[in-house]
Design a protein around this motif. Structure first.
Motif: not given
Length: 304
Positions: A34, A41-49
């Motif tokens: 990831t 600066d990717a969001s935590q939601e994007a990382r989780d997805n």
């Protein structure tokens, strides 16, 4: 023979399983994909997805169990970087390595057997000394140094061949030449030593006393009985090339499985790394089986 092949298959399967376990868990130590594939600066939601898409959210033991179950269905997973089936990516790269290894080993084997046999025919002669000296240098010379010198001299200096790529026949000259030097030196030395013993045997002395021509005496009477140790070395060198001529492929930008493995480790493309390991290990297993069958064909005294 069937019993022998079954035993070899079981032992190879166990070795392959242990290799998969080691590579699976050690490859995860390179870091989280990831961080490599998403912006900082990717969001935590994007990382989780992203992790959920590639099955990275689960504990490692769960990921491993799922991977083994997929393997039983011959599903090697998809490449994270390429979004393609990992097996297809590896097979394409392995085809390049197989071509490189086949061309190299054909040249090396024929040349080493002929020159090694001729050197053994007159031990201590001028040809024997030159062949021995050159083979020892070739066996000891490091591949990476020879590759760099070859690029500087023949590509940058004289402009005779390209520095990298696979577009034309000239692109293959340096990779094949550099990859040939070490196995050529090793095989020539083994051929020479084995042929010296064979040429000193009683049946060769009898053939010489009967007036058999030197060419027939070397390549008909002595060579077959001298080939068993030679086949072992040839098989080891061929297996090493199938395992990926990592240094040569990387320096010359050759799109083989060795370079693919290095790139995939750096890119944290775990499925491609594992698929490359499995395909290569299976190819080496087949190579060893062929070597054993060659033993039996050359020496009828061998029984498994």
């Amino acid at each position: 023979m069937k019993h022998f092949l079954a035993k070899r298959a079981v032992s190879s399967a166990i070795s392959l399983l242990l290799l998969i376990v080691a590579v699976f868990f050690l490859s995860r130590l390179t870091g989280d994909p990831t961080d490599l594939y998403l912006p900082i600066d990717a969001s935590q939601e994007a990382r989780d997805n992203f992790r959920a898409l590639h099955g990275l959210n689960d504990p490692l033991i769960t990921q491993f169990g799922r991977y083994v179950l997929d393997l039983l269905r011959l599903d090697f997973g998809d490449s994270i970087r390429r979004a393609q089936p990992a097996l297809g990516v590896v097979v394409q790269a392995f085809g390049w390595t197989l071509q490189l290894a086949a061309i190299t080993m054909l040249i090396v084997t024929v040349g080493a057997i002929v020159l090694g046999s001729l050197a053994a025919f007159r031990v201590g002669g001028v040809f024997d000394r030159i062949a021995t000296f050159c083979s020892l240098i070739g066996a000891a010379a490091p591949d990476f140094w020879i590759a760099i010198v070859a690029i500087v001299v023949f590509s940058l200096g004289f402009g005779l061949v390209p520095t990298s790529g696979t577009g034309t026949a000239l692109h293959w000259v340096l990779p094949v030449a550099v990859l040939s030097i070490r196995p050529f030196g090793l095989i020539l030395q083994v051929v020479r030593g084995s042929m010296i013993n064979a040429l000193g045997s009683a049946y060769v002395k009898t053939a010489r006393a009967k007036g058999v021509a030197p060419r027939a005496m070397i390549f008909v009477h002595a060579l077959r009985n001298a080939m068993l140790p030679v086949i072992t070395v040839i098989g080891d060198q061929a297996a090493g090339m199938l395992n990926g001529a990592v240094v040569v492929e990387t320096i010359f930008g050759f799109p083989g499985v060795g370079k693919l493995m290095i790139d995939s480790i750096l890119q944290r493309d775990f499925t491609v790394v594992l698929a490359a390991i499995m395909v290569t290990a299976f190819a080496i297993f087949l190579m060893n089986i062929l070597i054993d069958l060659a033993y039996a064909a050359l020496d009828p005294r061998i029984r498994y």
